[in-house]
Scaffold this motif. Structure first.
Motif, PDB file in Angstrom:
ATOM      1  N   ALA A  75      13.125 -56.938 -66.103  1.00 24.90           N
ATOM      2  CA  ALA A  75      11.743 -57.217 -66.512  1.00 24.90           C
ATOM      3  C   ALA A  75      11.701 -58.354 -67.526  1.00 24.90           C
ATOM      4  O   ALA A  75      12.069 -58.180 -68.684  1.00 24.90           O
ATOM      5  CB  ALA A  75      11.104 -55.956 -67.100  1.00 24.90           C
ATOM      6  N   GLY A  76      11.283 -59.520 -67.077  1.00 26.66           N
ATOM      7  CA  GLY A  76      11.117 -60.637 -67.995  1.00 26.66           C
ATOM      8  C   GLY A  76       9.722 -60.680 -68.580  1.00 26.66           C
ATOM      9  O   GLY A  76       8.883 -59.833 -68.254  1.00 26.66           O
ATOM     10  N   PRO A  77       9.462 -61.647 -69.475  1.00 22.30           N
ATOM     11  CA  PRO A  77      10.424 -62.630 -69.978  1.00 22.30           C
ATOM     12  C   PRO A  77      11.454 -61.972 -70.887  1.00 22.30           C
ATOM     13  O   PRO A  77      11.111 -61.249 -71.822  1.00 22.30           O
ATOM     14  CB  PRO A  77       9.544 -63.624 -70.754  1.00 22.30           C
ATOM     15  N   PHE A  78      12.727 -62.243 -70.615  1.00 22.71           N
ATOM     16  CA  PHE A  78      13.802 -61.554 -71.317  1.00 22.71           C
ATOM     17  C   PHE A  78      13.844 -61.894 -72.794  1.00 22.71           C
ATOM     18  O   PHE A  78      14.346 -61.115 -73.604  1.00 22.71           O
ATOM     19  CB  PHE A  78      15.138 -61.873 -70.649  1.00 22.71           C
ATOM     20  N   SER A  79      13.307 -63.060 -73.160  1.00 23.05           N
ATOM     21  CA  SER A  79      13.246 -63.419 -74.575  1.00 23.05           C
ATOM     22  C   SER A  79      12.407 -62.423 -75.359  1.00 23.05           C
ATOM     23  O   SER A  79      12.561 -62.290 -76.575  1.00 23.05           O
ATOM     24  CB  SER A  79      12.675 -64.833 -74.739  1.00 23.05           C
ATOM     25  N   GLN A  80      11.524 -61.702 -74.663  1.00 28.16           N
ATOM     26  CA  GLN A  80      10.680 -60.701 -75.308  1.00 28.16           C
ATOM     27  C   GLN A  80      11.127 -59.270 -75.014  1.00 28.16           C
ATOM     28  O   GLN A  80      10.930 -58.382 -75.837  1.00 28.16           O
ATOM     29  CB  GLN A  80       9.230 -60.876 -74.856  1.00 28.16           C
ATOM     30  N   THR A  81      11.728 -59.038 -73.859  1.00 28.05           N
ATOM     31  CA  THR A  81      12.002 -57.660 -73.433  1.00 28.05           C
ATOM     32  C   THR A  81      13.439 -57.217 -73.634  1.00 28.05           C
ATOM     33  O   THR A  81      13.712 -56.019 -73.694  1.00 28.05           O
ATOM     34  CB  THR A  81      11.652 -57.480 -71.944  1.00 28.05           C
ATOM     35  N   SER A  82      14.369 -58.158 -73.719  1.00 27.01           N
ATOM     36  CA  SER A  82      15.775 -57.778 -73.777  1.00 27.01           C
ATOM     37  C   SER A  82      16.141 -57.062 -75.068  1.00 27.01           C
ATOM     38  O   SER A  82      16.807 -56.019 -75.049  1.00 27.01           O
ATOM     39  CB  SER A  82      16.664 -59.020 -73.609  1.00 27.01           C
ATOM     40  N   ALA A  83      15.735 -57.601 -76.204  1.00 26.94           N
ATOM     41  CA  ALA A  83      16.129 -57.026 -77.497  1.00 26.94           C
ATOM     42  C   ALA A  83      15.711 -55.566 -77.642  1.00 26.94           C
ATOM     43  O   ALA A  83      16.538 -54.725 -78.029  1.00 26.94           O
ATOM     44  CB  ALA A  83      15.584 -57.876 -78.646  1.00 26.94           C
ATOM     45  N   PRO A  84      14.440 -55.201 -77.349  1.00 30.76           N
ATOM     46  CA  PRO A  84      14.082 -53.786 -77.485  1.00 30.76           C
ATOM     47  C   PRO A  84      14.813 -52.880 -76.505  1.00 30.76           C
ATOM     48  O   PRO A  84      15.140 -51.734 -76.831  1.00 30.76           O
ATOM     49  CB  PRO A  84      12.568 -53.768 -77.245  1.00 30.76           C
ATOM     50  N   MET A  85      15.128 -53.378 -75.292  1.00 26.32           N
ATOM     51  CA  MET A  85      15.863 -52.550 -74.351  1.00 26.32           C
ATOM     52  C   MET A  85      17.310 -52.385 -74.790  1.00 26.32           C
ATOM     53  O   MET A  85      17.885 -51.283 -74.685  1.00 26.32           O
ATOM     54  CB  MET A  85      15.794 -53.135 -72.943  1.00 26.32           C
ATOM     55  N   ILE A  86      17.939 -53.443 -75.292  1.00 28.48           N
ATOM     56  CA  ILE A  86      19.308 -53.325 -75.806  1.00 28.48           C
ATOM     57  C   ILE A  86      19.352 -52.324 -76.950  1.00 28.48           C
ATOM     58  O   ILE A  86      20.237 -51.460 -77.015  1.00 28.48           O
ATOM     59  CB  ILE A  86      19.845 -54.695 -76.261  1.00 28.48           C
ATOM     60  N   GLU A  87      18.401 -52.416 -77.860  1.00 27.82           N
ATOM     61  CA  GLU A  87      18.350 -51.494 -78.998  1.00 27.82           C
ATOM     62  C   GLU A  87      18.228 -50.057 -78.524  1.00 27.82           C
ATOM     63  O   GLU A  87      18.937 -49.157 -79.016  1.00 27.82           O
ATOM     64  CB  GLU A  87      17.171 -51.854 -79.902  1.00 27.82           C
ATOM     65  N   ALA A  88      17.346 -49.826 -77.552  1.00 23.89           N
ATOM     66  CA  ALA A  88      17.156 -48.470 -77.023  1.00 23.89           C
ATOM     67  C   ALA A  88      18.420 -47.964 -76.338  1.00 23.89           C
ATOM     68  O   ALA A  88      18.786 -46.793 -76.475  1.00 23.89           O
ATOM     69  CB  ALA A  88      15.983 -48.454 -76.048  1.00 23.89           C
ATOM     70  N   CYS A  89      19.102 -48.846 -75.603  1.00 23.00           N
ATOM     71  CA  CYS A  89      20.315 -48.437 -74.894  1.00 23.00           C
ATOM     72  C   CYS A  89      21.433 -48.064 -75.868  1.00 23.00           C
ATOM     73  O   CYS A  89      22.162 -47.084 -75.648  1.00 23.00           O
ATOM     74  CB  CYS A  89      20.773 -49.546 -73.953  1.00 23.00           C
ATOM     75  N   ILE A  90      21.591 -48.839 -76.931  1.00 25.22           N
ATOM     76  CA  ILE A  90      22.626 -48.509 -77.916  1.00 25.22           C
ATOM     77  C   ILE A  90      22.333 -47.157 -78.550  1.00 25.22           C
ATOM     78  O   ILE A  90      23.232 -46.310 -78.693  1.00 25.22           O
ATOM     79  CB  ILE A  90      22.714 -49.613 -78.992  1.00 25.22           C
ATOM     80  N   LYS A  91      21.081 -46.922 -78.901  1.00 21.84           N
ATOM     81  CA  LYS A  91      20.720 -45.650 -79.517  1.00 21.84           C
ATOM     82  C   LYS A  91      20.906 -44.473 -78.562  1.00 21.84           C
ATOM     83  O   LYS A  91      21.281 -43.379 -78.979  1.00 21.84           O
ATOM     84  CB  LYS A  91      19.271 -45.705 -79.999  1.00 21.84           C
ATOM     85  N   ALA A  92      20.653 -44.702 -77.271  1.00 20.90           N
ATOM     86  CA  ALA A  92      20.713 -43.616 -76.284  1.00 20.90           C
ATOM     87  C   ALA A  92      22.085 -43.484 -75.641  1.00 20.90           C
ATOM     88  O   ALA A  92      22.312 -42.561 -74.853  1.00 20.90           O
ATOM     89  CB  ALA A  92      19.657 -43.835 -75.208  1.00 20.90           C
ATOM     90  N   GLY A  93      23.013 -44.402 -75.950  1.00 20.31           N
ATOM     91  CA  GLY A  93      24.333 -44.351 -75.326  1.00 20.31           C
ATOM     92  C   GLY A  93      24.311 -44.732 -73.863  1.00 20.31           C
ATOM     93  O   GLY A  93      25.056 -44.172 -73.046  1.00 20.31           O
ATOM     94  N   VAL A  94      23.479 -45.725 -73.508  1.00 19.41           N
ATOM     95  CA  VAL A  94      23.269 -46.143 -72.119  1.00 19.41           C
ATOM     96  C   VAL A  94      23.802 -47.566 -71.933  1.00 19.41           C
ATOM     97  O   VAL A  94      23.479 -48.469 -72.715  1.00 19.41           O
ATOM     98  CB  VAL A  94      21.771 -46.092 -71.762  1.00 19.41           C
ATOM     99  N   HIS A  95      24.625 -47.798 -70.914  1.00 16.92           N
ATOM    100  CA  HIS A  95      25.099 -49.149 -70.621  1.00 16.92           C
ATOM    101  C   HIS A  95      23.912 -50.057 -70.274  1.00 16.92           C
ATOM    102  O   HIS A  95      22.959 -49.627 -69.610  1.00 16.92           O
ATOM    103  CB  HIS A  95      26.075 -49.158 -69.456  1.00 16.92           C
ATOM    104  N   TYR A  96      24.007 -51.329 -70.695  1.00 16.92           N
ATOM    105  CA  TYR A  96      22.922 -52.290 -70.492  1.00 16.92           C
ATOM    106  C   TYR A  96      23.407 -53.506 -69.709  1.00 16.92           C
ATOM    107  O   TYR A  96      24.378 -54.166 -70.087  1.00 16.92           O
ATOM    108  CB  TYR A  96      22.381 -52.761 -71.849  1.00 16.92           C
ATOM    109  N   LEU A  97      22.701 -53.805 -68.606  1.00 16.69           N
ATOM    110  CA  LEU A  97      22.901 -55.026 -67.836  1.00 16.69           C
ATOM    111  C   LEU A  97      21.551 -55.711 -67.675  1.00 16.69           C
ATOM    112  O   LEU A  97      20.513 -55.054 -67.646  1.00 16.69           O
ATOM    113  CB  LEU A  97      23.459 -54.721 -66.440  1.00 16.69           C
ATOM    114  N   ASP A  98      21.553 -57.040 -67.544  1.00 18.81           N
ATOM    115  CA  ASP A  98      20.310 -57.721 -67.182  1.00 18.81           C
ATOM    116  C   ASP A  98      20.623 -58.942 -66.334  1.00 18.81           C
ATOM    117  O   ASP A  98      21.787 -59.301 -66.130  1.00 18.81           O
ATOM    118  CB  ASP A  98      19.467 -58.078 -68.420  1.00 18.81           C
TER     119      ASP A  98
END
Length: 353
Positions: A75-98
């Motif tokens: 889900a782009g634009p990644f300049s806006q969406t990537s950071a919050p998803m990475i943060e959520a994945c680290i907190k939830a213990g979920v691998h992140y790819l984009d």
């Protein structure tokens, strides 16, 4: 394959292609996103689970990721969406790819603030698992293997693949900035159209222009080579035209104009169809040199850029869910080696000079 995974942004052009191909391969991703109508409709058609949540509220994202082992973020634009998803994945213990190709997103993903926390959490972060930047990243690593003492690296591609709405929006956003390269380990900006050369990407020598491609960031983390630039073929008259863009940057950066252009894209751009994708392979090129002038060149032909994004994203997703890897920030080639690109459908083998 072990593990539960989600395609977030499955309603976009590329996200939908990945979802449909995943089902054809017998995979069962959860479809996630913000567009209720499109996400639910696609999930019903493909017989998949769907979840609706935005990235604006951390609690909503955590709830949306419950029970998920990996997110393929589309889900782009990644300049806006990537950071919050990475943060959520680290907190939830979920691998992140984009599937981004944006330099700023790559730099954020590889910053110590993310990499160190991901390592502690046992979470793999890997941005750029599509055409941006799988083939060029694999060539970068191959060149490092061939020429370990390389000090300069050039990468590029040639393809008439058409363009998706999301990619077009990213390009429009980039019109308000210039080009970029890495010099002595530091990412440096310069005016678009001011650097050009002739390159044989695989179909004969053509004039080419330096562009701010994602490898300016990622290839450094893959190879450690301190000087990196990236190229696409471009007729000389268009290179001259690109130089004039610097005078339009203040206008193109205006929020109202950017919004109007994005609206136009939504109404006018649909992305290449299956026939177009089948008939437009990509040609990938890389060149490494040493301080003494020794040089090696590597080329490879691959599937269409969008087809390769589908193949690359799914290959890395399935391999990651089947492999126990330490947490931290990776590039595609540091995850699964330079040979990854040769193993994807539609790819040839490395041609080395």
């Amino acid at each position: 394959m072990n593990g539960t995974w989600m395609i977030y942004g499955a309603n976009g052009y590329t996200g939908e292609l990945i979802a449909r191909t995943a089902v054809e391969q017998g995979l069962k991703p959860i479809l996630g996103g913000r567009n209720k109508e499109k996400i639910h409709a696609l999930a019903r058609e493909l017989g998949l689970e769907s979840r609706l949540f935005s990235l604006n509220e951390s609690a909503n994202v955590q709830e949306g990721l419950a029970g998920v082992d990996l997110v393929l973020h589309c889900a782009g634009p990644f300049s806006q969406t990537s950071a919050p998803m990475i943060e959520a994945c680290i907190k939830a213990g979920v691998h992140y790819l984009d599937i981004t190709g944006e330099i700023g997103v790559f730099e954020h993903a590889h910053a110590p603030a993310q990499s160190n926390r991901a390592q502690e959490a046992g979470v793999v972060i890997c941005s750029g698992v599509g055409f941006d930047v799988v083939p060029t990243d694999c060539i970068a690593l191959k060149l490092k293997e061939l020429l370990p003492n390389a000090t300069h690296l050039s990468l590029g591609f040639d393809s008439d693949s058409g363009i998706s709405p999301g990619t077009f929006k990213t390009m429009l956003q980039g019109l308000s900035s210039g080009s970029a390269e890495r010099k002595n380990g530091i990412i440096t900006e310069f005016p678009l159209g001011t650097k050009h050369r002739f390159i044989d990407f695989g179909k004969g020598s053509r004039s080419a222009m330096a562009i701010p491609w994602g490898d300016v960031s990622t290839a450094f983390y893959t190879t450690g080579i301190p000087n990196i630039n990236t190229w696409i073929p471009m007729p000389t008259y268009k290179i001259v035209g690109a130089r004039s863009m610097k005078w339009l940057k203040p206008i193109l950066a205006k929020p109202m104009l950017q919004k109007a252009l994005r609206t136009w894209v939504d109404k006018s751009i649909t992305g290449p169809d299956e026939e177009a994708r089948k008939n437009s392979p990509a040609y990938i090129w890389g060149e490494a040199t040493t301080a003494t002038g020794e040089k090696r060149t590597v080329r490879i032909q691959t599937a269409n850029v969008y087809s390769l994004t589908v193949y690359g994203a799914l290959a890395i997703t399935t391999r990651l869910l089947e492999t126990d890897l330490p947490g931290g920030s990776y590039t595609p080639a540091t995850l699964f080696g330079s040979e990854l690109i040769e193993q994807l459908p539609g790819s040839g083998t490395f041609q080395i000079e």
